[in-house]
Structure formats: structure tokens, C-alpha cells
Design a protein around this motif. Structure first.
Motif, mmCIF file in Angstrom:
data_model
loop_
_atom_site.group_PDB
_atom_site.id
_atom_site.type_symbol
_atom_site.label_atom_id
_atom_site.label_comp_id
_atom_site.label_asym_id
_atom_site.label_seq_id
_atom_site.Cartn_x
_atom_site.Cartn_y
_atom_site.Cartn_z
ATOM 1 N N MET B 1 -56.747 -0.551 -42.670
ATOM 2 C CA MET B 1 -55.513 -1.506 -42.368
ATOM 3 C C MET B 1 -55.225 -1.279 -40.882
ATOM 4 O O MET B 1 -55.024 -0.239 -40.620
ATOM 5 C CB MET B 1 -54.503 -1.129 -43.556
ATOM 6 N N SER B 2 -55.398 -2.346 -40.211
ATOM 7 C CA SER B 2 -54.764 -2.306 -38.811
ATOM 8 C C SER B 2 -53.950 -3.508 -38.542
ATOM 9 O O SER B 2 -54.504 -4.721 -38.533
ATOM 10 C CB SER B 2 -55.738 -1.704 -37.823
ATOM 11 N N ILE B 3 -52.962 -3.145 -37.806
ATOM 12 C CA ILE B 3 -52.198 -4.472 -37.140
ATOM 13 C C ILE B 3 -51.811 -4.072 -35.746
ATOM 14 O O ILE B 3 -51.869 -3.003 -35.616
ATOM 15 C CB ILE B 3 -50.748 -4.611 -38.023
ATOM 16 N N LYS B 5 -50.293 -2.806 -32.532
ATOM 17 C CA LYS B 5 -49.282 -1.773 -32.380
ATOM 18 C C LYS B 5 -48.160 -2.344 -31.559
ATOM 19 O O LYS B 5 -48.438 -2.689 -30.373
ATOM 20 C CB LYS B 5 -49.784 -0.505 -31.963
ATOM 21 N N LEU B 6 -47.156 -2.136 -31.871
ATOM 22 C CA LEU B 6 -46.013 -2.248 -30.821
ATOM 23 C C LEU B 6 -45.370 -1.023 -30.631
ATOM 24 O O LEU B 6 -44.310 -0.550 -31.290
ATOM 25 C CB LEU B 6 -45.075 -3.457 -31.470
ATOM 26 N N LEU B 382 -47.771 -9.753 -33.971
ATOM 27 C CA LEU B 382 -48.396 -9.012 -35.208
ATOM 28 C C LEU B 382 -49.266 -9.725 -35.595
ATOM 29 O O LEU B 382 -50.017 -9.322 -36.735
ATOM 30 C CB LEU B 382 -47.191 -9.195 -36.264
ATOM 31 N N GLY B 383 -50.256 -10.753 -34.926
ATOM 32 C CA GLY B 383 -51.144 -11.447 -35.472
ATOM 33 C C GLY B 383 -50.890 -12.381 -36.534
ATOM 34 O O GLY B 383 -51.741 -12.699 -37.427
ATOM 35 N N LEU B 384 -49.690 -12.886 -36.595
ATOM 36 C CA LEU B 384 -49.373 -13.811 -37.777
ATOM 37 C C LEU B 384 -49.681 -15.013 -37.436
ATOM 38 O O LEU B 384 -49.572 -16.178 -38.396
ATOM 39 C CB LEU B 384 -47.999 -13.570 -38.024
#
Lengths: 351, 385
Positions: B1-3, B5-6, B382-384
Motif C-alpha cells: 500500500m503506498s500513497i 507522501k506529504l 493524494l492521487g485522488l
């Protein structure tokens, strides 16, 4: 520990926790099953000795290295007293002692030390019923003493935390110490270091909550599309990301300040601010993640509660936002309005 | 799982920036006592041409710019320190604020040599002030929908249209104006350009728009067959959108997004006295911790920018958190002062300050990108989307 060694340690620990600390272990601890093998592996990796010098059998890292490992532990809901044992071992070694193996915990506040014996009661001691040793820093005729008390000399009343971890009340009745020595840090400082450890665990847990929630929202399809494509959800997750980023940023800044400023009093203000912030943000983080994940996230089956329940419990551990907030507020008020800005820019309580 | 990073890696301002802080504090200690107290309550919204000139003499406006344009060639972090000291001490820095923050850097990056030489040294001297000509009656958050049109004519452009919420246009010298130079209204990002408009140009009418607090900061700026010379085009025709986006990044990342009403917090400390009740101390400390965190994050963003990164998402995130904090502050402070101010007189004074801050608060989460626009940017991060 040089930069590369540190990176390797973090990388290894992160992968180890992710692989080994599964749902079964976390749920098992809640049912009262001590994961002995998992703990042994943690010890074999040297994680409870991260900040203990090599000549005392440790890994030779610094405080920031230890905190980085604890952030990872938080991000994997590691349900054993790694933070407590690592801190206990640091306190012992800083006082010139050599830590013993086995799970330990810290019993901070409210204890008196005299004639080599410890008396008093501490509530909500984390992992009280599984720790082999209790470590405290207590005042003794104007100085501070580190004392190690073995399990047999303590009376533990188990009171599991709402996250299902074996917390408890510990009473020492003129208890003999296995070891006692002049402490390198004050009792107040020991509490600060514990608060920093929790803030870092909270940063890790918050990060995991964000990742879990974002991932879920991309996979969950309703009304024929991923719920992550709805603007209402996107705005909630953006707010969640902000709360998480702030939690992490404050904890990491405090960890750096504590490390650079020295074990005795480095980063005092930053730690208080970071634990206040972590505790203050915990509810919003939990609320948004649960709202985003609906009924699924409210089940015991899903792992989300491993993190949200810990965030709720950890808010109170080693000083809540009220406790640390009051400390900051009282200091700011005492120093007066003109000292506020210099205090903020130097991350220090006004002199 | 990777999103994605902030992260906001802790960043230390370097020793020379901290040394500059000492100098700036000494300067302000000398200069500020002559400034009216009420003006110190709104810092970058309060104009003082004298103060800007004095600051310019120290070399602290356009501090990062090349020396050939009057700059001091110091680091972005030095600029950060000057900026936050102005805010932290309530300096009336409003006159030069926009020129220093975004107009100058925009000209430096995209402007012609002639524009740079003509304008930048006057900005750094604290003598040339700028407005932002972006929003229009029908274009707020949806900036790409601007209708103001600059029609090419021999030697330049004929401009028609209306800009609104133009802060300080009645006092400033120039307004960098986003206009459509080619294509049609529906073309969105294509065909937009920026013009360096002298606000004294014939055909421009400036009318006040009074805000709810009764202040005249804003204006409506109307262009009626206004001739703007070709030499006023900034960068290439059609590059306006790219330029305006880079300008907005400067506009969003600074400490003014959480330090705008710092005086409310300082006043709160004053009226609570030296030994507040435990509960009051706890509330105060929680607010201070929140501000401290925002500053840590903002300094981290400054560090990323100094390191050559473009942390647009991180900047949006800090502005979101910072402006919400600023909006909460007057309310938290008001409730606390009602119960815990040490004297009735103090409380009455403070409640006036808090009341004014409450009236200004709605603007924080609108100007420079609304909360909702910012959250859209973070969601993209966030890639949304």
C-alpha cells in the motif's frame, strides 16, 4: 550510527513490522496472548537497545534513531512495550547501568525513593502486566534517581486500555530495587521523553490511518464509481491529510530538537507542543477516517481500529493535551506577551 | 500500500538567517514605536510608505534578487526570516508586500530586461507598490474564466473589462493584470497573458469596494478602451496561465497565512495576566502549540523551496491549516477572555480587538485560494483526482 546504518535500520525495522506484526498478533494481545516469539525477534534485532551505547551491549544509535523506530512501531500498531523498554534501557544506560533483556516498562510520576527503596502508586502504566521490570526516575533529596524494580516486588492491578493493551495500576510498597543509580535526567525529563515517544508512535499511527483510508476510498465503489472520485470525500481526505501531516511534522521537529539539544533537556518546548498537537489532532483523524470508511471501518474485523483506538488511548499517555498545553500556557503567560514571538521562533520556553 | 507522501522534514534556518533575525529585530525595535498601535494589529494589511522606504534602505525588500536590480542576493531563507519578523512584530508592511512577495519575482522570472530595470530597483527601494489583477466579477476560484480582453492594436493592446477585489489599487503604482489576448472566452488556459499595467493609465477607473468591517482595501478596477503598450506584456503572449500559477505558489506558502492575526494571540497573553487559571493556561498552550506546528511546517516548505523543489501541494496544505487556525483563534480567544481576563478594562479592550479579528476572519479562507480550492489541490496530491 552513520546515516546509511540508520537508513538500513529504519528500512529493516519497517519491513519486519509490516511482515510480522499482523492482525493475529494485535488481536491476540487484546485477548491476553503474549506474542513471545515476536518479542524475541524484536530483541534479536536490537530494537529495544537502539539508543543504548555499544559498550553497554546496545546498537549505539541516538535518541532520534530510537524515535524513528518508534514511529514505525506506531505505524504497525506493534502491541508490545517496545517504546517503554527502549526508553527504560536508555534511562538505565544513561545512568551508567547495563540494561537486562526482556520486556520492561516505565512507571513515571508519583513515586518516592529513599534508602534504596521505592514507594507509591502509578496509574495507567502501559504493559504493566507483561513487563518483567519497572523503571522509574524519582526525586531523591534534590537529585533524581533511576530505579529498576523487578516484577516480583511490584503489585500490579491489570486495567487493559481501551485499545486492548495490558495497562495497569502499579503499587510499590517500600519495594527493593534491582538497580538504582544517579539519573542523567530529571523525573520531569523522563516524562518528556516518554511523551515524545508516544507522539512519534501517534505520528506513525496517523500516517497508517491516512494510507488505509485513502486506499479504501479508491477501491470502494458506490453509485458506479470509486468513492474517492466524489468531491465530498476528496475534501474530507484532504483535511485528514493535513491533520496527519501536522501530527508528523510536529513530532519529527520535536524529535530533532530533543536529539540535538541533548538528553538532559533538549527540545523541552517542542516535545510539549508536539504531544499537545498529536493529542489534539487524534480525534479529528479518527473521525474523518471512520466517516470515510463507513460501517466497514467500524468492524472489529477491519484493522482501522488498531490505529484509531490507539490514537484515542495514546492521547492520555504520558500527559494529555491538557497537561502539556497547561505547561506551555503557564510558561507563556508567565513570560508575558513580548516574550511570545521569540519563544516561538526559538522553540524554547522563555528564560 | 503506498500513497504519495506529504512530508515536512524538520528544517533549521541557517545561522546567517538567524543572525539576520537579530538585525531585523533591532531595526523594528527602533522603528515600530512610532507606528500607531491599531495599525500594528493588521501588519501586512496596513500600509506605511515611510516604513517600506526605511525597510528598503536596509536592503530587505527583494532581498533575494540580483544586485543589478537593487536586490541583496541573499537566500530565500533570509527572506523568510524578514517576513516572519515583520508579522511577528506587527510591522506595517502592507505597501510593499505584494511587490516583494510575487510581482517582483514574477518580473524577475518572466519579465523583459526593460521591465526589470525600470521596476525592480524601485521596488527594492520601497517606493513602488503592486496590486494583483486576477479576480473578476464572474471569475473567482475559477480563474481561467477571466473575460477581461486585451485586443492587439498597433503598438500594444486595447483593454476592456473589470477586475475586482483589487487590494490597494487606489494607492499602488502597478497592477499585474491577467487578460485574454487571444482565442475565445471558453478556451480556458489558452490565450491568457499578463500585462504590467500602470494604474495611472487613461481609461482605468478605480472605485472602492468597502468590506464588511468598513475598511477600504479592495477596489473595482475598470478598463474602458484602455491602451496598454506592447512593452507591458510580461513574458510570452499566451503564457499567462503558467505564470499566474507560479505566482500563486508564492502567494500561498508564506507565514502570513497563519501570522495575519498574531496580535490577537499576543493580546490574549496580555489580558490573561502572568498566572492564569489552569484551564485557561491549557487552552492558551494548545493554541500556541498549534501555531508552533504551523511555523515548523512553513519553515520546512521554505527549506524545500531553497532546495530547488516546488512544494505547491505542501504550500496549499499549510495555507489550509493556517487559515483555519487564524479563523479559530479569535473565537477561542474571545471565549477565554470573557471568563479569564484579569481586569474588566483589559477584557473590554481585548474584546474590541477580538471583535475586529472576528470580522476579518472570513477573508482568510477565501483570499489566495479558498479552503475548497486548496483541498482540491491536496486531494490531487493524494492521487485522488
Amino acid at each position: 550510527m552513520d546515516h546509511d546504518t540508520r537508513e538500513m535500520l529504519i528500512d529493516t525495522a519497517g519491513r519486519f513490522f509490516a511482515e510480522r506484526c499482523g492482525k493475529d498478533i494485535v488481536n491476540g494481545v487484546e485477548k491476553g496472548v503474549w506474542p513471545a516469539e515476536f518479542w524475541n525477534e524484536i530483541e534479536e534485532m536490537g530494537l529495544p537497545l537502539v539508543a543504548v551505547p555499544e559498550d553497554k551491549g546496545g546498537v549505539g544509535g541516538n535518541l532520534a534513531d530510537m524515535m524513528a523506530v518508534l514511529r514505525l512501531a506506531g505505524a504497525n500498531a506493534v502491541p508490545v512495550p517496545l517504546a517503554e523498554t527502549a526508553l527504560a534501557n536508555l534511562l538505565i544506560s544513561a545512568a551508567g547501568g547495563t540494561p537486562s533483556p526482556g520486556p520492561a516498562t516505565v512507571a513515571l510520576g508519583g513515586l518516592a525513593f529513599s534508602n534504596g527503596r521505592v514507594s507509591g502508586k502509578v496509574d495507567r502504566v502501559p504493559f504493566a502486566s507483561v513487563a518483567g521490570r519497572f523503571v522509574t526516575v524519582a526525586p531523591s533529596s534534590g537529585k533524581a534517581v533511576v530505579a529498576v524494580i523487578v516484577k516480583a516486588n511490584a503489585k500490579v492491578t491489570e486495567m487493559p486500555s481501551h485499545a486492548g493493551e495490558p495497562y495497569g495500576t502499579v503499587v510499590f510498597d517500600n519495594a527493593a530495587c534491582e538497580v538504582s543509580a544517579a539519573s542523567a535526567v530529571s523525573a520531569d525529563r523522563a516524562l518528556e521523553l516518554a511523551a515524545l515517544a508516544r507522539a512519534m508512535q501517534m505520528a506513525g499511527a496517523a500516517d497508517k490511518v491516512l494510507a488505509t483510508t485513502v486506499e479504501y476510498s479508491k477501491q470502494r465503489v458506490q453509485f458506479g464509481r470509486s468513492i474517492s472520485t466524489f468531491q465530498a470525500i476528496q475534501h474530507m481526505l484532504a483535511e485528514l491529510a493535513s491533520c496527519v501531516a501536522a501530527t508528523i511534522a510536529s513530532a519529527e521537529a520535536a524529535s530533532r530538537d530533543a536529539d540535538e539539544g541533548g538528553l538532559a533537556d533538549g527540545g523541552s518546548f517542542s516535545i510539549a507542543a508536539a504531544k499537545t498537537q498529536a493529542s489534539d489532532f487524534a480525534q479529528r483523524i479518527a473521525a474523518i477516517s471512520h466517516q470515510s470508511m463507513g460501517a466497514m471501518g467500524f468492524t472489529h474485523e477491519h484493522i482501522l481500529h488498531h490505529y484509531t483506538r490507539r490514537l484515542w488511548v495514546w492521547r492520555r499517555d504520558f500527559g494529555s493535551e491538557s497537561f502539556w498545553g497547561e505547561k506551555i500556557g503557564a510558561a507563556v503567560a508567565k513570560a508575558g506577551p513580548q516574550a511570545l514571538w521569540p519563544s516561538l521562533t526559538s522553540s524554547k520556553y522563555a528564560a | 500500500m503506498s500513497i504519495p507522501k506529504l512530508e515536512f522534514p524538520p528544517f533549521h534556518l541557517p545561522a546567517d538567517a538567524e543572525a539576520l533575525r537579530v538585525e531585523v529585530r533591532a531595526f523594528l525595535k527602533e522603528t515600530l514605536p512610532t507606528v500607531r498601535t491599531e495599525d500594528r494589529f493588521s501588519s501586512w494589511n496596513t500600509r506605511s510608505a515611510d516604513f517600506s522606504k526605511a525597510l528598503g534602505r536596509r536592503g530587505w525588500i527583494g532581498i533575494t534578487w540580483p544586485k543589478q536590480y537593487g536586490g541583496s542576493e541573499r537566500s530565500f531563507l533570509d527572506r523568510y526570516v524578514v517576513t516572519e519578523e515583520l508579522l511577528g512584530n506587527g510591522a506595517p508592511a502592507g505597501a510593499h508586500w505584494v511587490a516583494d512577495r510575487q510581482s517582483g519575482p514574477l518580473l524577475l522570472r518572466f519579465g523583459s530586461e526593460e521591465q526589470r530595470q525600470a521596476i525592480l530597483p524601485r521596488i527594492t527601494a520601497g517606493e513602488c507598490f503592486f496590486s494583483i489583477g486576477m479576480s473578476e466579477p464572474d471569475s473567482g476560484s475559477d480563474l481561467a474564466s477571466v473575460r477581461t480582453r486585451a485586443e492587439p492594436v498597433p503598438g500594444g493592446f486595447r483593454v476592456n473589462g473589470t477586475k475586482v477585489w483589487t487590494s490597494g489599487a487606489h494607492n499602488n503604482h502597478y497592477c499585474i493584470t491577467l487578460v485574454r489576448t487571444s482565442g475565445q472566452h471558453g478556451d480556458r488556459h489558452k490565450g491568457l497573458s499578463q500585462l504590467l499595467v500602470d494604474l495611472k493609465t487613461p481609461g482605468i477607473t478605480i472605485r472602492p469596494i468597502i468590506n464588511l468591517a468598513g475598511r477600504h482595501d479592495w477596489n473595482e478596477v475598470t478598463f474602458s478602451d484602455c491602451f496598454i503598450p506592447e512593452s507591458a506584456l510580461i513574458g510570452n503572449e499566451g503564457d499567462g496561465w503558467l505564470q499566474v500559477t507560479s505566482e500563486l505558489a508564492f502567494e500561498r506558502s508564506g507565514p502570513e497565512r497563519f501570522m495575519q492575526n498574531f496580535h490577537v494571540l499576543r493580546e490574549l497573553v496580555r489580558v490573561l495576566g502572568r498566572q492564569p487559571a489552569k484551564r485557561a493556561s491549557a487552552v492558551l498552550g494548545r493554541v500556541v502549540a498549534r501555531l508552533w506546528t504551523l511555523r515548523q511546517m512553513s519553515v520546512a516548505v521554505a527549506g524545500m523551496m531553497q532546495g530547488g523543489k516546488s512544494p505547491a501541494i505542501e504550500a496549499a496544505l499549510v495555507k489550509d491549516l493556517g487559515t483555519i487556525y487564524q479563523q479559530d483563534l479569535p473565537e477561542i480567544a474571545r471565549v477565554l477572555a470573557e471568563s479569564d481576563a484579569t481586569t474588566e478594562e483589559d477584557m473590554a479592550d481585548f474584546l474590541d480587538v477580538a471583535q475586529y479579528a472576528t470580522m476579518m476572519a472570513p477573508s482568510y479562507t477565501i483570499q489566495g485560494g479558498t479552503t475548497q480550492v486548496l483541498r482540491g489541490i491536496v486531494a490531487r496530491g493524494l492521487g485522488l483526482r
